[in-house]
Design an enzyme around this catalytic site. Structure first.
Site, PDB file in Angstrom:
ATOM      1  N   SER A 129      -0.864   7.815   1.139  1.00 14.81           N
ATOM      2  CA  SER A 129      -0.562   9.238   1.278  1.00 14.81           C
ATOM      3  C   SER A 129      -1.015   9.724   2.640  1.00 14.81           C
ATOM      4  O   SER A 129      -2.138   9.432   3.070  1.00 14.81           O
ATOM      5  CB  SER A 129      -1.297  10.026   0.191  1.00 14.81           C
ATOM      6  OG  SER A 129      -0.797   9.664  -1.072  1.00 14.81           O
TER       7      SER A 129
ATOM      8  N   THR B  79      -5.027  -0.695  -4.109  1.00 14.56           N
ATOM      9  CA  THR B  79      -5.517   0.629  -4.529  1.00 14.56           C
ATOM     10  C   THR B  79      -6.790   0.475  -5.339  1.00 14.56           C
ATOM     11  O   THR B  79      -7.031  -0.565  -5.943  1.00 14.56           O
ATOM     12  CB  THR B  79      -4.474   1.393  -5.382  1.00 14.56           C
ATOM     13  OG1 THR B  79      -4.986   2.691  -5.690  1.00 14.56           O
ATOM     14  CG2 THR B  79      -4.155   0.681  -6.677  1.00 14.56           C
TER      15      THR B  79
ATOM     16  N   GLU C 155       0.356  15.034   1.602  1.00 15.15           N
ATOM     17  CA  GLU C 155      -0.882  15.568   2.194  1.00 15.15           C
ATOM     18  C   GLU C 155      -1.729  16.286   1.145  1.00 15.15           C
ATOM     19  O   GLU C 155      -1.224  17.111   0.375  1.00 15.15           O
ATOM     20  CB  GLU C 155      -0.532  16.538   3.330  1.00 15.15           C
ATOM     21  CG  GLU C 155      -1.728  17.089   4.076  1.00 15.15           C
ATOM     22  CD  GLU C 155      -2.454  16.049   4.915  1.00 15.15           C
ATOM     23  OE1 GLU C 155      -3.607  15.729   4.576  1.00 15.15           O
ATOM     24  OE2 GLU C 155      -1.876  15.553   5.912  1.00 15.15           O
TER      25      GLU C 155
ATOM     26  N   ARG D 231       0.849  -1.175   0.000  1.00 15.09           N
ATOM     27  CA  ARG D 231       0.000   0.000   0.000  1.00 15.09           C
ATOM     28  C   ARG D 231       0.895   1.238   0.000  1.00 15.09           C
ATOM     29  O   ARG D 231       1.776   1.361   0.839  1.00 15.09           O
ATOM     30  CB  ARG D 231      -0.893   0.000   1.251  1.00 15.09           C
ATOM     31  CG  ARG D 231      -1.648   1.295   1.493  1.00 15.09           C
ATOM     32  CD  ARG D 231      -2.809   1.443   0.543  1.00 15.09           C
ATOM     33  NE  ARG D 231      -3.506   2.731   0.756  1.00 15.09           N
ATOM     34  CZ  ARG D 231      -4.415   3.227  -0.076  1.00 15.09           C
ATOM     35  NH1 ARG D 231      -4.749   2.552  -1.157  1.00 15.09           N
ATOM     36  NH2 ARG D 231      -4.995   4.376   0.170  1.00 15.09           N
TER      37      ARG D 231
ATOM     38  N   CYS E 292      -9.401   7.783   4.261  1.00 10.21           N
ATOM     39  CA  CYS E 292      -7.982   7.459   4.452  1.00 10.21           C
ATOM     40  C   CYS E 292      -7.706   6.633   5.706  1.00 10.21           C
ATOM     41  O   CYS E 292      -6.936   5.668   5.665  1.00 10.21           O
ATOM     42  CB  CYS E 292      -7.158   8.733   4.510  1.00 10.21           C
ATOM     43  SG  CYS E 292      -7.308   9.727   3.033  1.00 10.21           S
TER      44      CYS E 292
ATOM     45  N   ARG F 115      -3.051  15.270  -1.632  1.00  7.81           N
ATOM     46  CA  ARG F 115      -2.510  14.978  -2.970  1.00  7.81           C
ATOM     47  C   ARG F 115      -1.306  15.850  -3.284  1.00  7.81           C
ATOM     48  O   ARG F 115      -1.084  16.244  -4.434  1.00  7.81           O
ATOM     49  CB  ARG F 115      -3.574  15.182  -4.056  1.00  7.81           C
ATOM     50  CG  ARG F 115      -4.681  14.164  -3.981  1.00  7.81           C
ATOM     51  CD  ARG F 115      -5.609  14.285  -5.153  1.00  7.81           C
ATOM     52  NE  ARG F 115      -6.712  13.352  -5.032  1.00  7.81           N
ATOM     53  CZ  ARG F 115      -7.754  13.336  -5.829  1.00  7.81           C
ATOM     54  NH1 ARG F 115      -7.852  14.193  -6.822  1.00  7.81           N
ATOM     55  NH2 ARG F 115      -8.711  12.465  -5.659  1.00  7.81           N
TER      56      ARG F 115
ATOM     57  N   THR G   3     -13.236  18.062  -5.002  1.00  9.45           N
ATOM     58  CA  THR G   3     -11.826  17.972  -4.599  1.00  9.45           C
ATOM     59  C   THR G   3     -10.886  18.528  -5.673  1.00  9.45           C
ATOM     60  O   THR G   3      -9.955  19.277  -5.388  1.00  9.45           O
ATOM     61  CB  THR G   3     -11.446  16.489  -4.349  1.00  9.45           C
ATOM     62  OG1 THR G   3     -12.532  15.848  -3.693  1.00  9.45           O
ATOM     63  CG2 THR G   3     -10.207  16.374  -3.499  1.00  9.45           C
TER      64      THR G   3
ATOM     65  N   GLN H 143      -8.758   3.182   5.093  1.00 10.88           N
ATOM     66  CA  GLN H 143      -7.875   2.503   4.138  1.00 10.88           C
ATOM     67  C   GLN H 143      -6.533   2.127   4.761  1.00 10.88           C
ATOM     68  O   GLN H 143      -5.983   1.064   4.467  1.00 10.88           O
ATOM     69  CB  GLN H 143      -7.629   3.405   2.927  1.00 10.88           C
ATOM     70  CG  GLN H 143      -8.843   3.535   2.035  1.00 10.88           C
ATOM     71  CD  GLN H 143      -8.513   4.197   0.716  1.00 10.88           C
ATOM     72  OE1 GLN H 143      -7.756   5.160   0.670  1.00 10.88           O
ATOM     73  NE2 GLN H 143      -9.074   3.684  -0.357  1.00 10.88           N
TER      74      GLN H 143
ATOM     75  N   ARG I 123       1.703  14.228  -6.638  1.00 14.23           N
ATOM     76  CA  ARG I 123       2.462  13.289  -5.816  1.00 14.23           C
ATOM     77  C   ARG I 123       3.535  12.543  -6.606  1.00 14.23           C
ATOM     78  O   ARG I 123       3.330  12.192  -7.764  1.00 14.23           O
ATOM     79  CB  ARG I 123       1.510  12.264  -5.172  1.00 14.23           C
ATOM     80  CG  ARG I 123       0.642  12.884  -4.108  1.00 14.23           C
ATOM     81  CD  ARG I 123      -0.405  11.930  -3.636  1.00 14.23           C
ATOM     82  NE  ARG I 123      -1.382  11.621  -4.681  1.00 14.23           N
ATOM     83  CZ  ARG I 123      -2.401  10.815  -4.505  1.00 14.23           C
ATOM     84  NH1 ARG I 123      -2.560  10.193  -3.353  1.00 14.23           N
ATOM     85  NH2 ARG I 123      -3.254  10.595  -5.475  1.00 14.23           N
TER      86      ARG I 123
ATOM     87  N   ASP J  47      -2.976  16.556  -8.994  1.00 14.14           N
ATOM     88  CA  ASP J  47      -2.240  15.518  -8.268  1.00 14.14           C
ATOM     89  C   ASP J  47      -0.748  15.666  -8.549  1.00 14.14           C
ATOM     90  O   ASP J  47      -0.298  15.401  -9.648  1.00 14.14           O
ATOM     91  CB  ASP J  47      -2.745  14.142  -8.715  1.00 14.14           C
ATOM     92  CG  ASP J  47      -2.311  13.035  -7.773  1.00 14.14           C
ATOM     93  OD1 ASP J  47      -1.291  13.214  -7.067  1.00 14.14           O
ATOM     94  OD2 ASP J  47      -2.982  11.995  -7.751  1.00 14.14           O
TER      95      ASP J  47
HETATM   96 ZN   LIG Z   1      -7.962  11.677   3.641  1.00 11.88          ZN
END
Ligand SMILES: [Zn+2]
Length: 251
Positions: free
Chosen positions: A100, A198, A141, A97, A115, A143, A163, A118, A177, A175
């Site tokens: 993030s 994922t 944090e 996994r 999150c 994304r 979002t 998950q 990341r 995004d």
């Molecule tokens: Zn979250």
């Protein structure tokens, strides 16, 4: 003399647990394994924990690395880490996994995303599978926009923005990341392929093109509520998450 002897002892305890991984920007200094018994749904599970930090300088002089720690103000910026379970190096199949960081979800248990759920479920899946690792990525944090910007984005979301729209209206790409460091660390700990936990096929593709040896994907949905319904829907409509499964913007 007493001080000198102590330093030698301290260094002898640490030196075999530190390794460096050369990168294009410098080096990753990886420390571990460290025993980490974890309370997972009331059961104590023994993980092995590794932590890493980036350095511009590439050196095998770990004494120097340790000497510099107290002057670096490391608490002002976060370091990433990984929880490893089982015989991660040698097992045929291992679950991975790439999680993030989510200050609100992981720490406070916020229901605006999934999150926290998950993270715990990934740890459970890895334990049940017998071998795997949970990478906890500290510079991801919101994304990759950071916690303060995420607070701003949440205010926009309370006023009708989704979002993706919220992040873009604050001047960020949706995004940003990067998984390069995590992949470097993973490759140091294991060379065989991994199965990625994922819901996001795009994340799978991004990791593959960044060099990760992936053999498959395991979805992870759950913890649906009125508070994260729009957030999860946005993941499906805008971020490539698979609809038949349905999940946090951080995935
Ligand atoms: Zn979250």
């Amino acid at each position: 003399m007493g001080q000198m002897k102590l330093e030698t002892k301290v260094f002898s305890i640490l030196k075999d647990k530190i390794q460096s991984i050369q990168t294009t920007e410098g080096a990753i200094y990886l420390v571990g394994p460290i025993k980490l018994p974890v309370n997972l749904y009331g059961e104590t599970i023994e993980f092995k924990w590794y932590c890493w930090m980036n350095g511009e300088e590439v050196t095998d002089d770990y004494q120097q690395i340790i000497d510099n720690l107290s002057s670096q103000n490391l608490a002002e910026y976060q370091q990433s880490s990984v929880l490893v379970y089982g015989d991660f190096e040698n097992s045929e199949d291992a679950l991975i996994r790439m999680h993030s960081i989510c200050h609100t979800g992981d720490i406070f248990g916020s229901k605006r995303c999934d999150c926290g759920y998950q993270l715990k479920e990934s740890m459970k899946k890895v334990k049940e599978h017998g071998s795997g690792a949970i990478f906890y990525l500290a510079n991801h944090e919101g994304r990759g926009i950071g916690l303060f910007s995420k607070a701003m984005a949440y205010l926009l979301q309370e006023n009708g923005y989704d979002t993706v729209e919220a992040n873009e209206n604050l001047g960020f790409v949706n995004d940003s990341r990067n998984y390069d460091d995590a992949i470097n660390v993973l490759q140091r700990l294991r060379s065989k392929p991994v199965t990625l936990i994922t819901n996001n096929p795009l994340k799978l593709e991004a990791l593959k093109s960044a060099g990760l040896h992936v053999s498959g994907r395991v979805p992870l949905w759950g913890d649906f509520s009125e508070y994260n319904e729009k957030y999860l829907q946005t993941k499906i409509t805008k971020s490539g998450h698979l609809k038949e499964e349905r999940t946090c913007s951080n995935d």
